[in-house]
Design a protein around this motif. Sequence first.
Motif, mmCIF file in Angstrom:
data_model
loop_
_atom_site.group_PDB
_atom_site.id
_atom_site.type_symbol
_atom_site.label_atom_id
_atom_site.label_comp_id
_atom_site.label_asym_id
_atom_site.label_seq_id
_atom_site.Cartn_x
_atom_site.Cartn_y
_atom_site.Cartn_z
ATOM 1 N N LYS A 76 0.828 -1.205 0.000
ATOM 2 C CA LYS A 76 0.000 0.000 0.000
ATOM 3 C C LYS A 76 0.863 1.256 0.000
ATOM 4 N N TRP A 77 1.947 1.247 0.768
ATOM 5 C CA TRP A 77 2.853 2.394 0.784
ATOM 6 C C TRP A 77 3.504 2.581 -0.588
ATOM 7 N N ALA A 78 3.970 1.486 -1.154
ATOM 8 C CA ALA A 78 4.590 1.556 -2.482
ATOM 9 C C ALA A 78 3.569 2.017 -3.523
ATOM 10 N N GLY A 79 2.349 1.539 -3.398
ATOM 11 C CA GLY A 79 1.295 1.944 -4.314
ATOM 12 C C GLY A 79 0.983 3.424 -4.214
ATOM 13 N N ALA A 80 0.954 3.947 -2.991
ATOM 14 C CA ALA A 80 0.707 5.379 -2.805
ATOM 15 C C ALA A 80 1.789 6.216 -3.483
ATOM 16 N N ALA A 81 3.035 5.794 -3.328
ATOM 17 C CA ALA A 81 4.139 6.514 -3.964
ATOM 18 C C ALA A 81 4.025 6.444 -5.492
ATOM 19 N N TYR A 82 3.624 5.291 -5.996
ATOM 20 C CA TYR A 82 3.473 5.103 -7.445
ATOM 21 C C TYR A 82 2.368 6.003 -7.987
ATOM 22 N N LEU A 83 1.273 6.138 -7.257
ATOM 23 C CA LEU A 83 0.177 6.996 -7.694
ATOM 24 C C LEU A 83 0.622 8.459 -7.779
ATOM 25 N N VAL A 84 1.393 8.902 -6.792
ATOM 26 C CA VAL A 84 1.897 10.277 -6.817
ATOM 27 C C VAL A 84 2.804 10.480 -8.025
ATOM 28 N N ASN A 122 -1.446 -5.290 -21.181
ATOM 29 C CA ASN A 122 -0.586 -4.139 -20.883
ATOM 30 C C ASN A 122 -0.077 -4.259 -19.445
ATOM 31 N N PRO A 123 1.223 -4.488 -19.242
ATOM 32 C CA PRO A 123 1.749 -4.655 -17.877
ATOM 33 C C PRO A 123 1.454 -3.456 -16.976
ATOM 34 N N LYS A 124 1.350 -2.277 -17.581
ATOM 35 C CA LYS A 124 1.078 -1.087 -16.782
ATOM 36 C C LYS A 124 -0.305 -1.144 -16.152
ATOM 37 N N SER A 125 -1.246 -1.833 -16.795
ATOM 38 C CA SER A 125 -2.595 -1.939 -16.235
ATOM 39 C C SER A 125 -2.578 -2.723 -14.928
ATOM 40 N N ILE A 126 -1.906 -3.863 -14.943
ATOM 41 C CA ILE A 126 -1.833 -4.682 -13.733
ATOM 42 C C ILE A 126 -1.080 -3.944 -12.637
ATOM 43 N N THR A 127 0.028 -3.293 -13.014
ATOM 44 C CA THR A 127 0.803 -2.519 -12.036
ATOM 45 C C THR A 127 -0.054 -1.426 -11.426
ATOM 46 N N PHE A 128 -0.843 -0.761 -12.267
ATOM 47 C CA PHE A 128 -1.693 0.316 -11.774
ATOM 48 C C PHE A 128 -2.735 -0.206 -10.795
ATOM 49 N N PHE A 129 -3.394 -1.301 -11.150
ATOM 50 C CA PHE A 129 -4.412 -1.847 -10.254
ATOM 51 C C PHE A 129 -3.809 -2.266 -8.913
ATOM 52 N N PRO A 134 -5.409 -1.241 -3.389
ATOM 53 C CA PRO A 134 -5.230 -1.354 -1.937
ATOM 54 C C PRO A 134 -5.669 -0.124 -1.157
ATOM 55 N N GLN A 135 -5.706 1.037 -1.814
ATOM 56 C CA GLN A 135 -6.110 2.249 -1.111
ATOM 57 C C GLN A 135 -7.585 2.188 -0.685
ATOM 58 N N PHE A 136 -8.360 1.283 -1.284
ATOM 59 C CA PHE A 136 -9.788 1.186 -0.992
ATOM 60 C C PHE A 136 -10.172 -0.131 -0.306
ATOM 61 N N LEU A 137 -9.262 -1.079 -0.270
ATOM 62 C CA LEU A 137 -9.572 -2.376 0.340
ATOM 63 C C LEU A 137 -9.573 -2.285 1.864
ATOM 64 N N ASP A 138 -10.538 -2.960 2.477
ATOM 65 C CA ASP A 138 -10.615 -3.060 3.933
ATOM 66 C C ASP A 138 -10.167 -4.471 4.334
ATOM 67 N N PRO A 139 -8.986 -4.601 4.962
ATOM 68 C CA PRO A 139 -8.480 -5.929 5.325
ATOM 69 C C PRO A 139 -9.418 -6.699 6.245
ATOM 70 N N ALA A 140 -10.264 -5.976 6.981
ATOM 71 C CA ALA A 140 -11.170 -6.642 7.933
ATOM 72 C C ALA A 140 -12.453 -7.128 7.280
ATOM 73 N N ALA A 141 -12.748 -6.668 6.071
ATOM 74 C CA ALA A 141 -13.990 -7.044 5.387
ATOM 75 C C ALA A 141 -13.766 -8.254 4.491
ATOM 76 N N ASN A 142 -14.868 -8.844 4.036
ATOM 77 C CA ASN A 142 -14.784 -10.003 3.158
ATOM 78 C C ASN A 142 -14.146 -9.617 1.828
ATOM 79 N N PHE A 143 -13.038 -10.296 1.485
ATOM 80 C CA PHE A 143 -12.290 -9.915 0.289
ATOM 81 C C PHE A 143 -13.062 -10.221 -0.988
ATOM 82 N N ALA A 144 -13.727 -11.378 -1.043
ATOM 83 C CA ALA A 144 -14.450 -11.771 -2.251
ATOM 84 C C ALA A 144 -15.562 -10.775 -2.582
#
Length: 207
Positions: A76-84, A122-129, A134-144
Amino acid sequence: MTFETWLAFTAASAVLLVIPGPTILLVVSYALGQGLRTAAPMAVGVALGDLTSMTLSMLGLGALLAASATVFTVVKWAGAAYLVWLGVKLWRAGGHLEAAPRTGAAPALRMVAHAWLVTALNPKSITFFVAFLPQFLDPAANFATQMLVFEATFVLLAFANALGYAAVAGRARNLVRREGVLRTLNRAGGTLLIGAGIAAVTVRTGH
């Protein structure tokens, strides 16, 4: 997942999808050359491609979450930096859209397959997702459940966005290529990406 989280994801996804990328370049090039007949096949191909790349990303994130909460936090930290970083790049991108018209007639199924390949592989699509979701996922909620809701939302938005670009390119070709319009889209998307990255870090630091 709260309604506010879903609403934030929907708003962010809608703005990000409007930003011209390889997929939109393909959609516009077909529409410029062959008109509105390309809209539905291209939109279907884009939606299927996003479904593919998003599913791969979500499954990878689910495995990380199940294996280690610490590793997921690092992602999540790495993803935040990538988004910036992506946001800064978009701000500097300007307003040019290089999409040469595709004048050769192509069957609908071929257009669907082409759009799917460009979007899904496109590899960039997977990298972007991996950075964005993760910025919106709740680890405590049902993942599926979260996976199903986020994918359905994003795929529907991707379909509508591709359909809209194809329709505009087929009807108002000069608008799609107008530098001021594209610059505004890039800057809006860049601002959103930078804000999402900073907000993600701020929220985590606050806890």
